[in-house]
Design a protein around this motif. Structure first.
Motif, short mmCIF file in Angstrom:
data_model
loop_
_atom_site.label_atom_id
_atom_site.label_comp_id
_atom_site.label_asym_id
_atom_site.label_seq_id
_atom_site.Cartn_x
_atom_site.Cartn_y
_atom_site.Cartn_z
N GLY A 45 0.83 -1.37 0.02
CA GLY A 45 0.02 0.01 0.08
C GLY A 45 0.86 1.27 -0.03
N THR A 47 0.82 5.16 0.12
CA THR A 47 -0.01 6.64 0.54
C THR A 47 0.42 7.76 -0.49
N GLN A 72 2.46 -2.41 -6.30
CA GLN A 72 2.50 -1.21 -5.44
C GLN A 72 0.85 -0.61 -5.77
N THR A 73 0.15 -0.43 -4.81
CA THR A 73 -1.29 0.18 -5.04
C THR A 73 -1.40 1.44 -4.36
N VAL A 80 -5.68 2.18 2.55
CA VAL A 80 -4.46 1.33 2.85
C VAL A 80 -4.84 0.19 3.92
N GLY A 83 -7.34 -2.14 2.96
CA GLY A 83 -6.94 -3.06 2.15
C GLY A 83 -6.04 -4.36 2.79
N LEU A 89 -4.14 -6.10 0.23
CA LEU A 89 -2.75 -5.43 0.39
C LEU A 89 -2.12 -6.15 1.54
N PHE A 92 2.57 -2.30 4.28
CA PHE A 92 2.75 -0.88 4.33
C PHE A 92 3.87 -0.26 5.26
#
Length: 294
Positions: A45, A47, A72-73, A80, A83, A89, A92
């Protein structure tokens, strides 16, 4: 006739050896593919904060070197954590505690803190140093009109947004929080500072803003903005699904000064994040080996 038989035998021997060699190569390729196939795709995740990029890029490269496929999202902080809790995900790299404790508590059954990336990450309300009479949040009381009754902040969904609203309420300030992306917030603050106009905005380390501008964090004695630790968060299933990756992340740490330096290279010098991350890995192989348990 004897010469022909010897020649034929030699040719057959060469063909057999070549075939065996080819089979060995195919076996090796199949084994490598099989090894990668056994490992799950790991999704980070990400940001929209500059501080998220360097650690994510470094960890991604190392995990790829370990044989994992990595994706990567992009999402805001709230999504996040959603997820991560759902397993969409896996990792993080930029959780800010105690600010993000609300997410850890909410999704405690499905996510966990794996490691501390770095400590002493300060955050809070920021003003330019030319505002000599404004040194604490309390100093703003009664002077809100200097700032057009506005405080510039980051995107909706970030936990800091709710915290800033609590500060406004607790200090009884006639201030409205104006939310936008990190880049838009910085751009607005820059426009104000170019004319030496009063401005308040949200700031944190690591970030290039403390290298680029003459700014200061306002003092705050009510416990809203304590020094934060930045931690690595993972879906609770990661330990079982990708034990080698989990062990690496457990050993993860990086100096805050290194993160800030990489942010400058990415943002100011416009270098590719993956290139900057690889350079850090090459220059810090001893530290990488420690994280890999070597």
């Amino acid at each position: 006739m004897r010469k022909k038989l010897l020649l034929l035998t030699a040719l057959l021997t060469i063909l057999i050896l070549a075939a065996c060699g080819g089979n060995d190569d195919e076996t090796t390729d199949e084994a490598t593919e099989g090894e990668s196939a056994d490992k799950p795709i790991l999704t980070f995740g990400v940001t929209p904060w500059t501080s998220t990029v360097p650690p994510t890029e470094i960890a991604s490269i190392i995990l790829q070197d370990m044989g994992y496929q990595v994706e990567q999202t992009q999402a805001d902080a709230g999504n996040v954590y959603i997820g991560l809790s759902r397993g969409d995900l896996n990792i993080f790299m930029d959780a800010w505690l105690p600010v993000h404790e609300v997410y850890l508590d909410k999704y405690s059954e499905n996510i966990e803190s794996v490691a501390v990336s770095y400590d002493d990450a300060n955050a809070g309300w920021v003003v330019p140093t030319y505002m000599e009479d404004i040194n604490s949040i309390e100093d703003i009381k009664g002077k809100e009109d200097l700032f057009m009754n506005e405080m510039y902040s980051i995107e909706e969904g970030a936990s800091a947004v709710g915290l800033i609203d609590e500060v406004i309420e607790d200090y009884e300030l006639d201030i409205t929080q104006v939310n936008s992306s990190e880049g838009a917030m910085i751009a607005q603050a820059m426009r104000k500072m170019q004319n030496e106009d009063p401005v308040i905005f949200y700031g944190w380390r690591p970030h290039t803003m403390f290298n680029k501008f003459d700014i200061k964090l306002l003092e705050e004695d009510r416990g809203f903005f304590n020094s934060a630790s930045v931690e690595v968060i993972a879906n609770s299933n990661l330990k079982e699904e990708a034990p080698e990756a989990y062990e690496f992340l457990q050993n993860w740490s990086i100096p805050i000064d290194d993160v800030e330096e990489m942010i400058i290279q990415i943002e100011e010098e416009e270098r590719e994040p993956s290139e900057v991350a690889q350079e850090w890995i090459d220059n810090n192989q001893d530290k990488v080996n420690e994280m890999l348990g070597k």
